[in-house]
Scaffold this motif. Sequence first.
Motif, PDB file in Angstrom:
ATOM      1  N   ILE A  40       0.836  -1.140  -0.162  1.00 10.64           N
ATOM      2  CA  ILE A  40       0.173  -0.101   0.136  1.00 10.64           C
ATOM      3  C   ILE A  40       1.048   1.330  -0.247  1.00 10.64           C
ATOM      4  N   LYS A  41       2.087   1.406   1.291  1.00 12.53           N
ATOM      5  CA  LYS A  41       2.948   2.264   1.184  1.00 12.53           C
ATOM      6  C   LYS A  41       3.444   2.285  -0.220  1.00 12.53           C
ATOM      7  N   GLY A  42       3.672   1.587  -1.087  1.00 17.61           N
ATOM      8  CA  GLY A  42       4.540   1.562  -2.241  1.00 17.61           C
ATOM      9  C   GLY A  42       3.450   1.879  -3.455  1.00 17.61           C
ATOM     10  N   ILE A  43       2.147   2.006  -3.597  1.00 23.78           N
ATOM     11  CA  ILE A  43       1.312   2.160  -4.498  1.00 23.78           C
ATOM     12  C   ILE A  43       0.940   3.139  -4.493  1.00 23.78           C
ATOM     13  N   ILE A  44       0.903   3.888  -2.912  1.00 20.98           N
ATOM     14  CA  ILE A  44       1.281   5.495  -2.504  1.00 20.98           C
ATOM     15  C   ILE A  44       2.097   5.737  -3.514  1.00 20.98           C
ATOM     16  N   LYS A  45       3.366   5.946  -3.422  1.00 21.74           N
ATOM     17  CA  LYS A  45       4.345   6.507  -3.697  1.00 21.74           C
ATOM     18  C   LYS A  45       4.856   6.229  -5.035  1.00 21.74           C
ATOM     19  N   LEU A  46       4.199   5.359  -5.984  1.00 21.34           N
ATOM     20  CA  LEU A  46       4.139   5.478  -6.905  1.00 21.34           C
ATOM     21  C   LEU A  46       3.196   6.238  -8.163  1.00 21.34           C
ATOM     22  N   ILE A  47       1.972   5.939  -7.226  1.00 16.75           N
ATOM     23  CA  ILE A  47       1.073   7.297  -7.687  1.00 16.75           C
ATOM     24  C   ILE A  47       1.537   8.317  -7.832  1.00 16.75           C
ATOM     25  N   SER A  48       1.971   8.431  -6.413  1.00 17.76           N
ATOM     26  CA  SER A  48       2.752  10.192  -6.463  1.00 17.76           C
ATOM     27  C   SER A  48       3.720  10.724  -6.577  1.00 17.76           C
ATOM     28  N   PHE A  49       4.521   9.564  -7.516  1.00 19.38           N
ATOM     29  CA  PHE A  49       5.893   9.865  -8.419  1.00 19.38           C
ATOM     30  C   PHE A  49       5.317  10.136  -9.728  1.00 19.38           C
ATOM     31  N   TYR A  50       4.366   9.046 -10.094  1.00 15.68           N
ATOM     32  CA  TYR A  50       3.839   9.326 -11.517  1.00 15.68           C
ATOM     33  C   TYR A  50       3.091  11.370 -11.389  1.00 15.68           C
ATOM     34  N   SER A  51       2.444  11.475 -10.345  1.00 15.44           N
ATOM     35  CA  SER A  51       1.550  12.610 -10.789  1.00 15.44           C
ATOM     36  C   SER A  51       2.384  13.843 -10.630  1.00 15.44           C
ATOM     37  N   ILE A  52       3.561  14.037  -9.891  1.00 17.98           N
ATOM     38  CA  ILE A  52       4.714  14.626  -9.875  1.00 17.98           C
ATOM     39  C   ILE A  52       5.331  15.179 -11.520  1.00 17.98           C
ATOM     40  N   VAL A  53       5.649  13.882 -12.013  1.00 13.58           N
ATOM     41  CA  VAL A  53       5.750  13.739 -13.138  1.00 13.58           C
ATOM     42  C   VAL A  53       5.093  14.312 -13.839  1.00 13.58           C
ATOM     43  N   ILE A  54       4.234  14.022 -13.743  1.00  9.04           N
ATOM     44  CA  ILE A  54       2.988  14.722 -15.163  1.00  9.04           C
ATOM     45  C   ILE A  54       2.223  16.140 -14.746  1.00  9.04           C
ATOM     46  N   ILE A  55       2.112  16.524 -13.780  1.00 13.08           N
ATOM     47  CA  ILE A  55       2.124  17.959 -13.607  1.00 13.08           C
ATOM     48  C   ILE A  55       3.555  18.660 -13.727  1.00 13.08           C
ATOM     49  N   THR A  56       3.828  18.444 -13.226  1.00 17.12           N
ATOM     50  CA  THR A  56       5.424  19.415 -14.002  1.00 17.12           C
ATOM     51  C   THR A  56       5.676  19.213 -15.545  1.00 17.12           C
ATOM     52  N   THR A  57       5.425  18.046 -15.863  1.00 17.95           N
ATOM     53  CA  THR A  57       5.104  18.385 -17.777  1.00 17.95           C
ATOM     54  C   THR A  57       3.864  19.631 -18.269  1.00 17.95           C
ATOM     55  N   ILE A  58       3.213  18.970 -17.630  1.00 17.66           N
ATOM     56  CA  ILE A  58       2.106  19.292 -17.655  1.00 17.66           C
ATOM     57  C   ILE A  58       2.537  21.415 -17.956  1.00 17.66           C
ATOM     58  N   LEU A  59       2.874  22.048 -16.363  1.00 18.09           N
ATOM     59  CA  LEU A  59       3.113  23.051 -16.114  1.00 18.09           C
ATOM     60  C   LEU A  59       4.565  23.737 -17.287  1.00 18.09           C
ATOM     61  N   LEU A  60       5.807  22.570 -17.884  1.00 21.14           N
ATOM     62  CA  LEU A  60       6.749  23.258 -18.864  1.00 21.14           C
ATOM     63  C   LEU A  60       6.091  22.998 -20.090  1.00 21.14           C
ATOM     64  N   PHE A  61       5.162  21.981 -19.866  1.00 15.83           N
ATOM     65  CA  PHE A  61       4.056  22.972 -21.526  1.00 15.83           C
ATOM     66  C   PHE A  61       3.254  23.804 -21.393  1.00 15.83           C
ATOM     67  N   ALA A  62       2.641  24.134 -20.055  1.00 12.09           N
ATOM     68  CA  ALA A  62       1.499  25.329 -20.578  1.00 12.09           C
ATOM     69  C   ALA A  62       1.979  26.371 -21.059  1.00 12.09           C
ATOM     70  N   PRO A  63       3.514  26.983 -20.568  1.00 12.80           N
ATOM     71  CA  PRO A  63       2.625  28.417 -21.759  1.00 12.80           C
ATOM     72  C   PRO A  63       3.169  28.102 -23.035  1.00 12.80           C
ATOM     73  N   PHE A  64       3.453  27.109 -24.007  1.00 12.54           N
ATOM     74  CA  PHE A  64       2.697  26.957 -25.234  1.00 12.54           C
ATOM     75  C   PHE A  64       1.451  26.345 -25.506  1.00 12.54           C
ATOM     76  N   TYR A  65       0.536  26.247 -24.664  1.00 12.60           N
ATOM     77  CA  TYR A  65      -0.358  25.601 -24.654  1.00 12.60           C
ATOM     78  C   TYR A  65      -1.934  26.477 -25.563  1.00 12.60           C
ATOM     79  N   SER A  66      -2.079  25.477 -26.777  1.00 10.80           N
ATOM     80  CA  SER A  66      -3.833  26.414 -27.171  1.00 10.80           C
ATOM     81  C   SER A  66      -4.404  24.686 -28.026  1.00 10.80           C
TER      82      SER A  66
END
Length: 480
Positions: free
Chosen positions: A289-315
């Motif tokens: 359970i602890k590992g799954i929580i960390k995994l989901i958190s890891f993926y969330s950070i990756v996805i959110i950071t990537t979206i933020l980096l692309f955001a200035p160009f988004y349309s």
Amino acid sequence: MLFNPALLKLYKTPLLLVLASALFYTVFAYDLVRTDYVKLVSIYAALFFLFYKLVQIFKSNFKALTYIAFGFRAIFILAIPNLSQDFYRFIWDGRLILEGFNPYLYTVDAFTNNAQFPVSQAQELREGMGNLNASHFTNYPPINQLCFVIAGLFAGKSILGSVVVMRLLIIAADFGTLHFGKKLLEELRLPAYNIFWYVLNPFIIIELTGNLHFEGVMIFFLVWSLYLLHCGKWQWAAMVFAVSISTKLIPLIFLPLFFQWFITTRTTKQSDTIGKVASSSLTPSNKAIKGIIKLISFYSIVIITTILLFAPFYSSAFLNNYTQTVALWFKNFEFNASLYYIAREIGYSFRDRNEIAVIGKVIPYIIIVFVLIITFFRRNKTTLQLITAMLLVLTFYYFTATTIHPWYIATLVILSVFTKYKFPLVWSFVIILSYLSYLNINKADKSENLWIIALEYIIVYGVFIWEVFIKKAPKMEASI
């Protein structure tokens, strides 16, 4: 005493190897035309032999190898790339952003065909990049674009100045790869000099430093992320991994492979060289359970950071243009492929036409299935196992891809230095044959010479099959 004959005699052979390499790199950088195939292959083969000997001789002298590797890179500082014209598009994108345009919304031809020249030296850049590059939307992610902007800021209207700035950025990234690669090798109790199979490799020096391919920057962030992950700093690792994705998209293929690494919860830094994981007072279910929580958190950070980096160009137009451009590598472009060319020939025999549109749709699903098999049915619990899984997944992707430009395999080379496999090093040598692929007896024939491509892949597949399926694997991950 400034001159010591005894010392000179002692280091005569290494010095001669270094001087010979420097001479060959100088000729390669400033006196080589891509179509001079004999000269191209001869110099490259000589450089590869000298590289192998230098690593052998200096493997116990890390500082010497560092000076040599970056000394060779310095030779290229003022050279215009001679094996690739992509840098003209890099300069265009950077200058376009500085003029206030979103580079993802316009093709180069959309301006020049209407006699609009939004950047300085627009016509020269358009001519340099060629029709294919100018007719498509840019596919370079935001961190890549940031590098282009920096070149535009510091180089002004100079094409050579832009080349120099971008080259310095790539060299700086190689310093970072050397630093974190060495630290990760030491953590894994592997020889630190293994990193020079990447850093001193002529393929890496020529394709990244020489021809300005930003795989080197992506690789720096990837290695840094793996080091942070190994040290247990997975939150920072996720952010750096996202920056790697935002430089080149290829690390996206690795995301599923982290599953087992996180499910096997660690309370202290793991000891990969003996394959043991620190014990914990937690029950197996709580660990999972602890590992799954960390995994989901890891993926969330990756996805959110990537979206933020692309955001200035988004349309909405950006999303449509970008996905269409990326899809071209599956459905339209073909170069230096292996399994795809076999599938293509089978398609010709049945329907007498190129089935790339059909095959290109199937390839992603095959890759996804393979990634899932490696994710769930192969042990990927330690850092070494994780990196080896990355190597195998990326190799499979390149074996099935429709387009393999030489610089693509730089990621395979860096991953291989942490594993027991040598086939990426062999590929980094024979990849030079891809530049000969349009060498046909009939000069009017513009198609690839499949005999040359076959030679390349017979060697690569031979070594791959030997290492992965035939050669008895050692009990522990060994140095290269």
